[in-house]
Design a protein around this motif. Structure first.
Motif, PDB file in Angstrom:
ATOM      1  N   ARG A  67      11.892   7.367 -13.068  1.00 52.46           N
ATOM      2  CA  ARG A  67      11.364   6.496 -12.015  1.00 52.46           C
ATOM      3  C   ARG A  67      10.280   5.621 -12.627  1.00 52.46           C
ATOM      4  NH1 ARG A  67      10.627  11.007  -7.578  1.00 52.46           N
ATOM      5  NH2 ARG A  67      12.813  11.403  -7.079  1.00 52.46           N
ATOM      6  N   ALA A  68      10.281   4.384 -12.245  1.00 54.01           N
ATOM      7  CA  ALA A  68       9.336   3.459 -12.868  1.00 54.01           C
ATOM      8  C   ALA A  68       9.065   2.305 -11.933  1.00 54.01           C
ATOM      9  CB  ALA A  68       9.933   2.932 -14.169  1.00 54.01           C
ATOM     10  N   ASN A  69       7.894   1.742 -12.034  1.00 54.53           N
ATOM     11  CA  ASN A  69       7.617   0.488 -11.325  1.00 54.53           C
ATOM     12  C   ASN A  69       6.193   0.036 -11.637  1.00 54.53           C
ATOM     13  OD1 ASN A  69       8.068  -1.746  -9.733  1.00 54.53           O
ATOM     14  ND2 ASN A  69       8.604  -0.595  -7.897  1.00 54.53           N
ATOM     15  N   GLN A  70       5.952  -1.211 -11.297  1.00 56.51           N
ATOM     16  CA  GLN A  70       4.573  -1.659 -11.154  1.00 56.51           C
ATOM     17  C   GLN A  70       4.060  -0.989  -9.884  1.00 56.51           C
ATOM     18  OE1 GLN A  70       2.884  -3.800 -13.076  1.00 56.51           O
ATOM     19  NE2 GLN A  70       4.551  -4.372 -14.454  1.00 56.51           N
ATOM     20  N   ALA A  71       2.786  -0.661  -9.854  1.00 51.44           N
ATOM     21  CA  ALA A  71       2.258  -0.005  -8.657  1.00 51.44           C
ATOM     22  C   ALA A  71       2.306  -0.953  -7.463  1.00 51.44           C
ATOM     23  CB  ALA A  71       0.815   0.416  -8.907  1.00 51.44           C
ATOM     24  N   SER A  72       2.540  -0.376  -6.295  1.00 54.16           N
ATOM     25  CA  SER A  72       2.522  -1.152  -5.050  1.00 54.16           C
ATOM     26  C   SER A  72       1.144  -0.938  -4.426  1.00 54.16           C
ATOM     27  CB  SER A  72       3.632  -0.659  -4.122  1.00 54.16           C
ATOM     28  OG  SER A  72       3.670  -1.449  -2.960  1.00 54.16           O
ATOM     29  N   VAL A  73       0.194  -1.747  -4.876  1.00 51.93           N
ATOM     30  CA  VAL A  73      -1.215  -1.476  -4.559  1.00 51.93           C
ATOM     31  C   VAL A  73      -1.471  -1.510  -3.055  1.00 51.93           C
ATOM     32  CG1 VAL A  73      -3.589  -2.253  -4.913  1.00 51.93           C
ATOM     33  CG2 VAL A  73      -1.962  -2.317  -6.812  1.00 51.93           C
ATOM     34  N   LYS A  74      -0.946  -2.538  -2.408  1.00 48.89           N
ATOM     35  CA  LYS A  74      -1.229  -2.674  -0.972  1.00 48.89           C
ATOM     36  C   LYS A  74      -0.711  -1.461  -0.180  1.00 48.89           C
ATOM     37  CE  LYS A  74       0.016  -5.498   3.012  1.00 48.89           C
ATOM     38  NZ  LYS A  74      -1.262  -5.601   3.749  1.00 48.89           N
ATOM     39  N   ARG A  75       0.463  -0.963  -0.563  1.00 43.35           N
ATOM     40  CA  ARG A  75       1.015   0.202   0.138  1.00 43.35           C
ATOM     41  C   ARG A  75       0.065   1.398   0.028  1.00 43.35           C
ATOM     42  NH1 ARG A  75       3.784   4.751  -1.544  1.00 43.35           N
ATOM     43  NH2 ARG A  75       4.140   3.986  -3.656  1.00 43.35           N
ATOM     44  N   LEU A  76      -0.534   1.568  -1.141  1.00 41.48           N
ATOM     45  CA  LEU A  76      -1.322   2.781  -1.386  1.00 41.48           C
ATOM     46  C   LEU A  76      -2.797   2.662  -1.031  1.00 41.48           C
ATOM     47  CD1 LEU A  76       0.349   3.798  -4.753  1.00 41.48           C
ATOM     48  CD2 LEU A  76       0.406   5.116  -2.625  1.00 41.48           C
ATOM     49  N   LEU A  77      -3.277   1.423  -0.859  1.00 42.42           N
ATOM     50  CA  LEU A  77      -4.726   1.246  -0.694  1.00 42.42           C
ATOM     51  C   LEU A  77      -5.366   2.109   0.408  1.00 42.42           C
ATOM     52  CD1 LEU A  77      -6.086  -2.392  -1.214  1.00 42.42           C
ATOM     53  CD2 LEU A  77      -6.906  -0.244  -2.181  1.00 42.42           C
ATOM     54  N   PRO A  78      -4.790   2.138   1.631  1.00 48.92           N
ATOM     55  CA  PRO A  78      -5.462   2.936   2.677  1.00 48.92           C
ATOM     56  C   PRO A  78      -5.657   4.391   2.262  1.00 48.92           C
ATOM     57  CG  PRO A  78      -3.722   1.571   3.628  1.00 48.92           C
ATOM     58  CD  PRO A  78      -3.594   1.441   2.143  1.00 48.92           C
ATOM     59  N   LYS A  79      -4.614   4.968   1.639  1.00 48.47           N
ATOM     60  CA  LYS A  79      -4.705   6.364   1.216  1.00 48.47           C
ATOM     61  C   LYS A  79      -5.731   6.522   0.085  1.00 48.47           C
ATOM     62  CE  LYS A  79      -0.796   8.741   1.302  1.00 48.47           C
ATOM     63  NZ  LYS A  79       0.536   9.182   0.854  1.00 48.47           N
ATOM     64  N   MET A  80      -5.784   5.550  -0.814  1.00 46.55           N
ATOM     65  CA  MET A  80      -6.725   5.630  -1.941  1.00 46.55           C
ATOM     66  C   MET A  80      -8.171   5.548  -1.434  1.00 46.55           C
ATOM     67  SD  MET A  80      -4.635   6.045  -4.392  1.00 46.55           S
ATOM     68  CE  MET A  80      -3.741   6.881  -3.110  1.00 46.55           C
ATOM     69  N   ILE A  81      -8.372   4.684  -0.429  1.00 45.57           N
ATOM     70  CA  ILE A  81      -9.717   4.561   0.158  1.00 45.57           C
ATOM     71  C   ILE A  81     -10.130   5.911   0.743  1.00 45.57           C
ATOM     72  CG2 ILE A  81     -11.011   3.495   2.065  1.00 45.57           C
ATOM     73  CD1 ILE A  81      -9.350   0.903   1.495  1.00 45.57           C
ATOM     74  N   GLU A  82      -9.197   6.529   1.429  1.00 44.43           N
ATOM     75  CA  GLU A  82      -9.485   7.859   2.016  1.00 44.43           C
ATOM     76  C   GLU A  82      -9.884   8.871   0.942  1.00 44.43           C
ATOM     77  OE1 GLU A  82      -6.124   8.069   5.219  1.00 44.43           O
ATOM     78  OE2 GLU A  82      -6.529  10.099   4.423  1.00 44.43           O
ATOM     79  N   HIS A  83      -9.109   8.909  -0.146  1.00 49.41           N
ATOM     80  CA  HIS A  83      -9.402   9.875  -1.215  1.00 49.41           C
ATOM     81  C   HIS A  83     -10.786   9.629  -1.817  1.00 49.41           C
ATOM     82  CE1 HIS A  83      -5.802  12.204  -1.270  1.00 49.41           C
ATOM     83  NE2 HIS A  83      -4.996  11.221  -1.638  1.00 49.41           N
ATOM     84  N   VAL A  84     -11.135   8.344  -1.955  1.00 53.23           N
ATOM     85  CA  VAL A  84     -12.454   8.039  -2.537  1.00 53.23           C
ATOM     86  C   VAL A  84     -13.549   8.432  -1.551  1.00 53.23           C
ATOM     87  CG1 VAL A  84     -13.980   6.190  -3.343  1.00 53.23           C
ATOM     88  CG2 VAL A  84     -11.568   6.215  -4.036  1.00 53.23           C
ATOM     89  N   GLN A  85     -13.349   8.050  -0.279  1.00 53.29           N
ATOM     90  CA  GLN A  85     -14.394   8.350   0.715  1.00 53.29           C
ATOM     91  C   GLN A  85     -14.580   9.847   0.906  1.00 53.29           C
ATOM     92  OE1 GLN A  85     -13.038   5.791   3.917  1.00 53.29           O
ATOM     93  NE2 GLN A  85     -14.574   4.233   3.396  1.00 53.29           N
ATOM     94  N   ALA A  86     -13.487  10.594   0.728  1.00 54.08           N
ATOM     95  CA  ALA A  86     -13.587  12.049   0.896  1.00 54.08           C
ATOM     96  C   ALA A  86     -14.098  12.731  -0.374  1.00 54.08           C
ATOM     97  CB  ALA A  86     -12.219  12.611   1.270  1.00 54.08           C
ATOM     98  N   GLY A  87     -14.303  11.936  -1.426  1.00 60.46           N
ATOM     99  CA  GLY A  87     -14.828  12.499  -2.671  1.00 60.46           C
ATOM    100  C   GLY A  87     -13.770  13.191  -3.528  1.00 60.46           C
ATOM    101  N   ARG A  88     -12.495  13.038  -3.156  1.00 58.14           N
ATOM    102  CA  ARG A  88     -11.453  13.672  -3.963  1.00 58.14           C
ATOM    103  C   ARG A  88     -11.168  12.874  -5.231  1.00 58.14           C
ATOM    104  NH1 ARG A  88      -9.549  14.809   1.373  1.00 58.14           N
ATOM    105  NH2 ARG A  88      -8.560  12.764   1.439  1.00 58.14           N
ATOM    106  N   LEU A  89     -11.457  11.594  -5.196  1.00 54.15           N
ATOM    107  CA  LEU A  89     -11.330  10.761  -6.392  1.00 54.15           C
ATOM    108  C   LEU A  89     -12.658  10.038  -6.622  1.00 54.15           C
ATOM    109  CD1 LEU A  89      -7.778   9.149  -5.909  1.00 54.15           C
ATOM    110  CD2 LEU A  89      -8.396  10.995  -7.475  1.00 54.15           C
ATOM    111  N   ASN A  90     -13.038   9.952  -7.881  1.00 53.52           N
ATOM    112  CA  ASN A  90     -14.309   9.313  -8.244  1.00 53.52           C
ATOM    113  C   ASN A  90     -14.009   8.260  -9.314  1.00 53.52           C
ATOM    114  OD1 ASN A  90     -16.858   8.685  -9.267  1.00 53.52           O
ATOM    115  ND2 ASN A  90     -16.882  10.509 -10.577  1.00 53.52           N
ATOM    116  N   PRO A  91     -13.394   7.145  -8.894  1.00 52.93           N
ATOM    117  CA  PRO A  91     -12.915   6.177  -9.880  1.00 52.93           C
ATOM    118  C   PRO A  91     -13.995   5.673 -10.827  1.00 52.93           C
ATOM    119  CG  PRO A  91     -12.177   5.571  -7.662  1.00 52.93           C
ATOM    120  CD  PRO A  91     -13.093   6.736  -7.515  1.00 52.93           C
TER     121      PRO A  91
END
Ligand code: NAD
Ligand code: ZN
Length: 381
Positions: free
Chosen positions: A321-345
């Motif tokens: 499986r391969a692709n360029q990332a679909s940033v817009k599709r994932l953004l809401p979930k990524m924001i959640e992960h950052v706000q919840a402290g699960r990701l610290n980019p």
């Protein structure tokens, strides 16, 4: 305004260029407050991406302030602080409707696959990028997203590419609870993919690279195992041995075609610079994954590379499986992960360099000097 200016392989300058203009009713002009250099830029820098024209402004990872909008822009207003996905997407074509925003047809109708990307050659639509003071953002009702209150801009800029790409790498790998995940590449993408693999329930995460400082960084940042392929007899045999000869459940290629040239040079003793790129990591991934396993590729290759050991793919029944990332599709979930402290980019940012010194920044990041993981460029205030 100041902007990066590609002058040919391994030559970047920062020059005065004309301010971007609104060319279409749906355009916005964004004043850039931060931009990054990405491993993908190194493919351009090394002259590996077809139709990378002298004079181009690079930069597909940036945030900034909306300075001006065309009459068709309804979702943004002047003064908004926005993060802008690296994919340029129309939001309406057949691919965007399936949330394949990285494969938008409208934004780059001439190409067979990739959609438009900021600052990424005429192969990706010929749009100027954000390693500049200002940038034109087409389809401004689609991609740009207002940065949530309280979000650190250093986190926000990494949501335009690194985090969603790494997350999509783990997602495409279809990680099941307890899986052993092997990631080739301990750059920003590989390190972040290690972090994301845990979110999908991985039982063991192994990162492979040859740069000790990056392996050490991966261990600390992503709490994973990390091994130097130069100290291993053979990375594939090592992975087989450590998985009871079954192979990894999934492998992720976070390397792509070699841009800096040093990897292939040392592995094969041949200089591969300016050729279509190597695929060493992809070979390892295909050979190290278990029968019926999944290989997820986010590493970028030249459009016509034909380097896959297809026999092993067939014999082992591997899914790729391969692709360029679909940033817009994932953004809401990524924001959640950052706000919840699960990701610290922002934890991966090692260098802040004035835009004026972009040439040095490219050199440091490309040659992997000064323990560089991720450099960001700061335009003059
Ligand atoms: P990077 O150059 O910082 O990191 C690549 C790492 O791979 C380096 O640490 C290098 O030492 C290591 N490496 C080289 N050969 C290897 C091998 N054979 N095995 C294991 N490791 C090896 O780049 P990055 O910013 O982390 O990006 C990684 C890749 O992801 C690039 O190809 C980039 O173009 C791609 N990318 C894809 C997307 C997407 O949407 N699909 C988005 C961003 C980046
Ligand atoms: Zn990028």
């Amino acid at each position: 305004m100041l902007a990066t200016n590609y002058r040919g392989p391994f030559r970047i300058r920062v020059d005065q260029k004309p301010y971007p203009e609104i060319l279409h009713p749906d355009d916005a002009i964004v004043r850039v407050t931060r931009s990054c250099i990405c491993g993908s830029d190194l493919h351009l820098y090394g002259g590996l991406v077809p139709d990378t024209r002298v004079g181009m402004t690079f930069g597909h990872e940036f945030i900034g302030v909306v300075e001006d909008i065309g009459p068709g822009v309804t979702k943004l207003k002047v003064g908004d602080h926005v993060m802008v996905p690296f994919n340029i997407a129309c939001g309406k074509c057949a691919f965007c409707k399936q949330e394949l925003y990285g494969n938008c047809h409208e934004s780059n109708p001439q190409a067979t696959a990739v959609g438009g990307i900021f600052g990424y050659s005429h192969t990706a639509g010929g749009y100027d990028g954000g390693q500049a003071e200002y940038v034109r953002v087409p389809y401004a009702n689609v991609g740009p997203t207002v940065i949530p209150d309280g979000m650190d801009p250093d986190d926000a800029v990494l949501l335009t590419d690194v985090v969603p790409t790494a997350y999509q790498a783990a997602e495409m790998a279809g990680i099941q609870k307890g899986d052993t995940v092997v990631i080739f590449g301990a750059g920003p993408i590989g390190i972040m993919a290690a972090k994301c693999s845990w979110l999908f329930g991985a039982g063991r995460v192994i990162v492979i690279d040859h740069l000790e400082y990056r392996l050490e960084f991966a261990r600390n940042y992503a709490d994973c195992e990390a091994y130097n392929f130069r100290s291993l007899e053979d990375p594939v045999v090592f992975i087989k041995k450590t998985t009871d000869w079954m192979g990894a459940d999934v492998c992720i290629d976070a390397v792509g075609g070699d841009a800096a040239g040093n990897t292939m040079q040392t592995i094969t003793g041949r200089k591969m610079l300016l050729q279509a790129g190597s695929a060493t990591a992809l070979h390892w991934a295909i050979n190290a994954v278990k029968k019926g396993g999944i290989v997820s590729i986010v590493g970028v290759y030249g459009p016509t590379d034909n380097l896959v050991p297809i026999g092993n793919v067939v014999n082992k029944g591997i899914t790729i499986r391969a692709n360029q990332a679909s940033v817009k599709r994932l953004l809401p979930k990524m924001i959640e992960h950052v706000q919840a402290g699960r990701l610290n980019p922002k934890g991966i940012i090692t260098h802040r360099i004035p835009l004026e010194e972009a040439a040095d920044a490219y050199h440091i990041f490309s040659a992997k000097l000064d323990n560089c993981i991720k450099p960001i460029l700061i335009p003059p205030a």
